[in-house]
Design an enzyme around this catalytic site. Sequence first.
Site, short mmCIF file in Angstrom:
data_model
loop_
_atom_site.label_atom_id
_atom_site.label_comp_id
_atom_site.label_asym_id
_atom_site.label_seq_id
_atom_site.Cartn_x
_atom_site.Cartn_y
_atom_site.Cartn_z
N GLY A 76 -16.52 47.32 13.32
CA GLY A 76 -16.58 48.48 14.21
C GLY A 76 -17.89 48.48 14.96
CB SER A 127 -14.02 36.79 14.80
OG SER A 127 -13.39 38.02 14.58
CG ASP A 129 -17.02 37.40 12.29
OD1 ASP A 129 -16.65 38.43 11.69
OD2 ASP A 129 -17.37 37.41 13.48
CE LYS A 153 -19.82 40.61 12.51
NZ LYS A 153 -18.61 40.20 13.24
CB SER A 171 -10.93 42.18 16.56
OG SER A 171 -12.03 41.32 16.29
CG ASP A 226 -10.71 38.21 17.09
OD1 ASP A 226 -10.16 38.73 18.08
OD2 ASP A 226 -11.67 38.70 16.49
NE ARG A 259 -18.77 35.11 18.86
CZ ARG A 259 -17.96 34.28 19.50
NH1 ARG A 259 -16.80 34.72 19.99
NH2 ARG A 259 -18.30 33.02 19.65
CB THR A 298 -15.62 42.27 12.64
OG1 THR A 298 -16.83 42.62 13.25
CG2 THR A 298 -15.88 41.82 11.24
#
Length: 271
Positions: free
Chosen positions: A80, A202, A50, A66, A162, A199, A52, A34
């Site tokens: 997480g 994400s 984001d 999220k 991340s 990333d 995903r 994330t």
Amino acid sequence: MTVPEGAFNFDLCKRNAYLESRGVKAPGFTKTGTTIAGIIFKDGVVLGADTRSTAGSTVADKNCEKIHYIAPNIYCCGAGTAADTENVTGMIASHLELHRYGTGRGSRVVTALTLLKSHLFKYQGHVSAALVLGGVDLNGPHLFTVYPHGSTDSLPYCTMGSGSLNAMAVFEASYKEDMTQEEAEALVARAIRSGIYNDLGSGSNVDLCIITKGKVDYKRNVELLMGKTYSRQKPVRYAPGTAPVAREKIDTLKDVAVVPGDLTEEAMDTS
């Protein structure tokens, strides 16, 4: 040996280790690799995330939420394990709602922070929920980070997940005090966009949540960064000649004979 009542029991840990040594693969879970971020501006807080969620190397959901509801004036971004972030924030939201009913007062951001960090510390990091908590109460706007082990920070801007380093680079380069709402929204969107592009965990779209005194504006899919490159027509219409016609027969209505049937009622057979 008798295990004292109330002590920890590690039988399941031994069982899991034994099964793993015998080649049994442990069940997996969905993680939200994330990029989540938040920033305090002049009149409130802007949260961003984001959309995903991943299961290993597979994208499990391209447009998940999220940014979770905590209270009418408090929202929380989660990174997480998806199940942990959803259930922890839902549980705290339930506690705060009962507290508002019992006291007749609005929820404070520090109350949500205390409940979250106490719960996560109790499980010593085994509840995989890294959170960015933001809201506005009688003391003004607040922004906190909550780590899975229960430690917390209070910051004017923060990132987690991340893709947090990519988003933090954008914040540190462009943040300034007393930003307007438009400037804060643009900066958070750019930070999330940086995480999405740099990333692998994400991706997809950008969500924003703007919290000011007495008002919350939750904006889903502000930026569609990885939208479809085509538009599908429903129902699907095929051009003439797409499929070969092997045989064709056309009957006109005057060639169709209508044979009247027997319209008398029959008794139902109940035998």
